[in-house]
Design an enzyme around this catalytic site. Structure first.
Site, PDB file in Angstrom:
ATOM      1  N   SER A 412      -6.183   2.179   4.062  1.00 55.51           N
ATOM      2  CA  SER A 412      -7.640   2.290   4.000  1.00 55.51           C
ATOM      3  C   SER A 412      -8.086   3.705   3.680  1.00 55.51           C
ATOM      4  O   SER A 412      -9.271   3.950   3.554  1.00 55.51           O
ATOM      5  CB  SER A 412      -8.287   1.763   5.279  1.00 55.51           C
ATOM      6  OG  SER A 412      -7.603   2.198   6.403  1.00 55.51           O
ATOM      7  N   HIS A 433      -7.285  -2.950  -0.668  1.00 54.34           N
ATOM      8  CA  HIS A 433      -7.782  -2.647   0.671  1.00 54.34           C
ATOM      9  C   HIS A 433      -8.604  -3.821   1.201  1.00 54.34           C
ATOM     10  O   HIS A 433      -9.751  -4.014   0.792  1.00 54.34           O
ATOM     11  CB  HIS A 433      -8.604  -1.354   0.624  1.00 54.34           C
ATOM     12  CG  HIS A 433      -9.180  -0.968   1.943  1.00 54.34           C
ATOM     13  ND1 HIS A 433     -10.348  -0.270   2.079  1.00 54.34           N
ATOM     14  CD2 HIS A 433      -8.745  -1.205   3.204  1.00 54.34           C
ATOM     15  CE1 HIS A 433     -10.613  -0.092   3.365  1.00 54.34           C
ATOM     16  NE2 HIS A 433      -9.659  -0.660   4.063  1.00 54.34           N
ATOM     17  N   GLU A 445     -11.400  -3.915  -1.810  1.00 53.91           N
ATOM     18  CA  GLU A 445     -11.430  -2.733  -2.673  1.00 53.91           C
ATOM     19  C   GLU A 445     -10.092  -2.677  -3.408  1.00 53.91           C
ATOM     20  O   GLU A 445      -9.036  -2.624  -2.771  1.00 53.91           O
ATOM     21  CB  GLU A 445     -11.585  -1.448  -1.836  1.00 53.91           C
ATOM     22  CG  GLU A 445     -13.005  -1.174  -1.380  1.00 53.91           C
ATOM     23  CD  GLU A 445     -13.124   0.147  -0.598  1.00 53.91           C
ATOM     24  OE1 GLU A 445     -14.174   0.780  -0.698  1.00 53.91           O
ATOM     25  OE2 GLU A 445     -12.183   0.522   0.124  1.00 53.91           O
ATOM     26  N   ASN A 483     -15.123   3.432   3.325  1.00 58.34           N
ATOM     27  CA  ASN A 483     -14.861   4.274   4.488  1.00 58.34           C
ATOM     28  C   ASN A 483     -15.284   5.725   4.271  1.00 58.34           C
ATOM     29  O   ASN A 483     -15.606   6.432   5.210  1.00 58.34           O
ATOM     30  CB  ASN A 483     -13.379   4.204   4.878  1.00 58.34           C
ATOM     31  CG  ASN A 483     -13.062   2.892   5.581  1.00 58.34           C
ATOM     32  OD1 ASN A 483     -13.972   2.183   6.019  1.00 58.34           O
ATOM     33  ND2 ASN A 483     -11.795   2.551   5.689  1.00 58.34           N
TER      34      ASN A 483
END
Ligand code: TC6
Length: 703
Positions: A412, A433, A445, A483
């Site tokens: 991540s 991801h 992702e 993130n």
């Protein structure tokens, strides 16, 4: 006759075919073509009945959404449907594929409906922030009953043909070719001299609700109970109510008026933006046109933990056999046990049959022997986030995997390029991801490394679709799109505590904004220890830090829900947490130690300081080319982090608020925290009076 509407004859039956690829959307040319064709067929005495069909993959999948931003050119769809319904000779719809929205409304204007096997009709307009505005809310209740029509119109999910038949929404499921079946149906109607059925004239299915509205009211209350601030579901239920209360013509007028209000609303614009952005996000601007994905028949997942298990379930759900590899038999058995337990929950809730459970578990095999991945077409690594461990695994995969295999990491935030360099085939490596729980969350992702080959990227996108995910292609940076922006938010959320807000106030401000959960409830759910470990390993600013409050909570063993305490206290059996005076005291003490004078903080300030920095980070992400388009960022945030759909994602919402305003507010907050200085791209666009939407590389579709 018309390039998009074809008319041919089969004896005394006319077959009208709409041919407007890819989905036969009912744009202006189609409406005009239909209008002209029907007028001619009405007056042609040699034509005894008409079959209406769609060419290619589907009966029309709706109005042409790209036309919604502009004034509608006549004839309107409602007008064409009324013309068809008024035809003095039988008109039979031959349905296949996805007759959705205006397409299904068109079918409701026909006198009978025959569908191919596997057809999935529906009225998904609500998902675009509108309602079926071409008579759908008035005809469907008259055809199948208002209580039955309500969830279809308010929920927007398509229904299987069998269910549609059961409800009376269609009249027959064809065994073979649907057009042939519809022609045969027409011949029967003629032979039996059946009277034409015009749905608008039917009263039988609404009589009960007219006499007693209570069942309808209860169904409407249930259908609109959790709409999270969306206007369209409420309007949809209201319009179905018109079918009960008003004569058809009057109901139609009121439906259309509601439609016109909704179509120009900010919510509908946001939802239409998301519709097109979702389709664009998987497109890669510089990918050669002829790039073909590699076939994927077998998959493998490295790591039987929470993520590995969830990812394996995605493959099994898609019917793709998957091998899970873990280092120890114990971890493997634990992982397989969790998967079986999760499927068991679905069975006990009636969402899956026991046979399905057996079939899916049959697609999942486990081993501690890495060489078992040798025949996998795609291998997804999902072990814990440590570069050395990942590099070691990729080094081994490089020796074992077949040459055509796609090698993906579920990291991540780690550097996908560095992981790729652990292999002798960096072109085959990329990031995939997934979001937790991986079997539920839609977002994926797809992280494109420097060396990732187009074919490998195309394969990952294709697999994502097969797993029913929403893929967004992003570039390599710490935290990728989602993130990385979350970090910008986390940083400010702790500062707000120190400056005077409480965790509950911060969380409430964001749930009022429309997030399903605030940042502190979210950290408690995910576990505070994750960020703490990252900060300890990589320095205090690594995971949105410094986070003095979260660090101290972790030192006290308060890791969130799993330990019963985090930013909140979690009592056994209670839903959600309650504020903890101990945490409030800790915050006050820490602020005093840091020399921060606490003050009243407004909800408005919370929203500005948490969301504007995310938008600024989004601008940097665009500037660096990590995301290809602002809409990609919106798709990440709506599907991965619960950003409210009605606002269209952070970048779309930023345009609605105005970039100059956001820039000014960030400059203001930057006086107190220099990290909040607006990003150069945000500054530039604001100076030029532009929005993020002006950066769009794709077709400027959703007005
Ligand atoms: C309505 O009908 C209102 C009526 C009241 C009027 C008064 N219009 O999704 P895909 C494009 S509202 C324009 O990748 P799939 C799509 O953008 C409408 N374009 O394919 C894409 O273009 P690209 C109610 C449309 O096989 C291409 O077609 N109907 C429309 O995965 C292929 O689409 C809906 O909401 C449209 N209506 O799924 C249905 N639909 O290739 C919306 C699609 O240039 N559509 N495009 O990127 C869908 O749900 C899906 O497209 C699908 C096909 C299930 C039909």
């Amino acid at each position: 006759m018309s390039s998009v509407v074809d008319v041919r004859r089969d004896g005394d039956i006319a077959v009208v075919t709409i041919d407007n690829p890819p989905v036969n959307a009912l744009g202006h040319a189609v409406r005009s073509g239909l209008h002209a064709a029907m007028r001619e067929l009405r007056d042609d005495a040699s034509v005894k009945a008409v079959v209406l069909a769609g060419a290619g993959r589907t009966f029309p999948a709706g109005a042409d959404i790209t036309e919604f931003g502009n004034p509608l050119q006549p004839p309107g769809l409602g007008e064409v449907i009324e013309q068809i319904e008024a035809m003095p000779k039988p008109v039979i719809a031959a349905l296949h594929g996805t007759p959705l929205g205006g397409g299904f409304e068109l079918a409701l204007g026909c006198h009978w409906r025959v569908a191919a096997k596997g057809t999935r009709p529906g009225l998904p307009e609500v998902k675009l922030g509108i309602l079926p505005g071409a008579g759908g809310t008035q005809r469907l209740p008259r055809l199948i009953g208002p209580v039955e029509a309500l969830p279809i119109i308010v929920g927007g999910e398509p229904i299987p043909a069998e269910r549609a038949l059961q409800l009376g929404a269609i009249d027959e499921i064809a065994e073979g070719d649907v057009i042939e079946a519809a022609i045969a149906f027409a011949r029967r109607v003629l032979a039996e001299k059946r009277p034409i059925v015009r749905v608008s004239e039917r009263e039988d299915k609404i009589a009960a609700a007219r006499a007693d509205r209570s069942a309808f009211e209860a169904a409407a209350a249930e259908a609109t109970a959790r709409t999270r601030g969306l206007e369209a579901p409420v309007a949809c239920a209201k319009a179905v109510g018109f079918a009960i209360d008003l004569p058809f013509a009057e109901g139609l007028k009121r439906e259309h008026a509601l439609f016109l209000d909704l179509v120009k609303s900010d919510q509908s614009k946001a939802q239409r933006h998301l519709f097109f952005a979702e389709r664009e996000a998987a497109k890669v601007a510089d990918m050669p046109k002829d790039t073909k994905p590699r076939p994927v028949v077998r998959a493998a997942v490295i790591g039987a933990g929470t993520m590995g298990g969830g990812i394996s379930m995605c493959f099994a759900n898609a019917g793709i056999p998957v091998t899970i590899v873990d280092a120890t038999e114990e971890a493997l058995q634990r992982g397989l046990g969790t998967i079986e337990k999760n499927y068991g929950i679905s069975v006990s809730r009636g969402r899956m049959s026991a046979d399905d459970l057996t079939a899916r578990m049959g697609l999942i095999s486990g081993t501690t022997d890495m060489t078992a991945v040798a025949d996998a077409d795609i291998i997804i690594e999902a072990v814990f986030e440590e570069m050395e461990v990942k590099r070691d695994i990729f080094g081994r995969l490089d020796r074992i995997a077949k040459p055509s295999a796609v090698l993906a990491t579920n990291t991540s935030y780690l550097d996908v390029n560095e992981i790729a360099r652990a292999t002798g085939r960096p072109g085959s490596v990329l990031g995939m991801h997934f979001f937790s729980p991986a079997n539920v969350m839609k977002l994926l992702e797809i992280v494109r490394g420097k060396a990732t080959e187009p074919e490998v990227l195309a394969t990952a996108i294709d697999v994502a679709r097969k797993l029913k995910k929403v893929p967004v292609v992003v570039g390599v940076c710490f935290g990728f799109v989602g993130n990385r922006m979350l970090r910008a938010r986390s940083l400010e959320s702790e500062r707000l505590l120190l400056e005077g807000a409480s965790p509950a106030q911060v969380d409430r401000a964001l749930t009022d904004f429309g997030f399903p959960m605030g940042p502190f409830a979210m950290i408690d759910l995910a576990g505070l220890d994750i960020g703490w470990r990252i900060r300890k390993a990589m320095g205090p600013t690594a995971d949105g830090g410094p986070a003095p409050i979260a660090d101290q909570l972790c030192e006290m063993g308060r890791f969130g829900q799993k330990t019963g305490r985090g930013f909140y206290i979690y009592e056994k059996g209670a839903r959600g947490g309650t504020p903890d005076p101990e945490v409030a005291a800790l915050i006050e003490r820490t602020a005093a130690d840091m020399g921060i004078v606490r003050r009243e903080i407004s909800d408005e300030e919370i929203v500005e300081r948490l969301i504007y920095p995310m938008i600024s980070e989004g601008a940097k992400i665009l500037d660096e080319g990590i995301a290809q388009r602002p809409g990609d960022i919106d798709i990440v945030w709506v599907n991965g982090y619960g950003f409210p759909v009605r606002l269209g994602g952070p970048m779309h919402w930023a345009d609605t608020v105005g970039l100059a305003h956001i820039r000014d507010r960030l400059r203001h907050w930057a006086q107190f925290n220099p990290a909040l200085q607006p990003a150069p791209l945000l500054e530039r666009l604001a100076d030029e009076g532009r929005g993020f939407a002006s950066l769009r590389t794709g077709r400027d579709k959703a007005a």
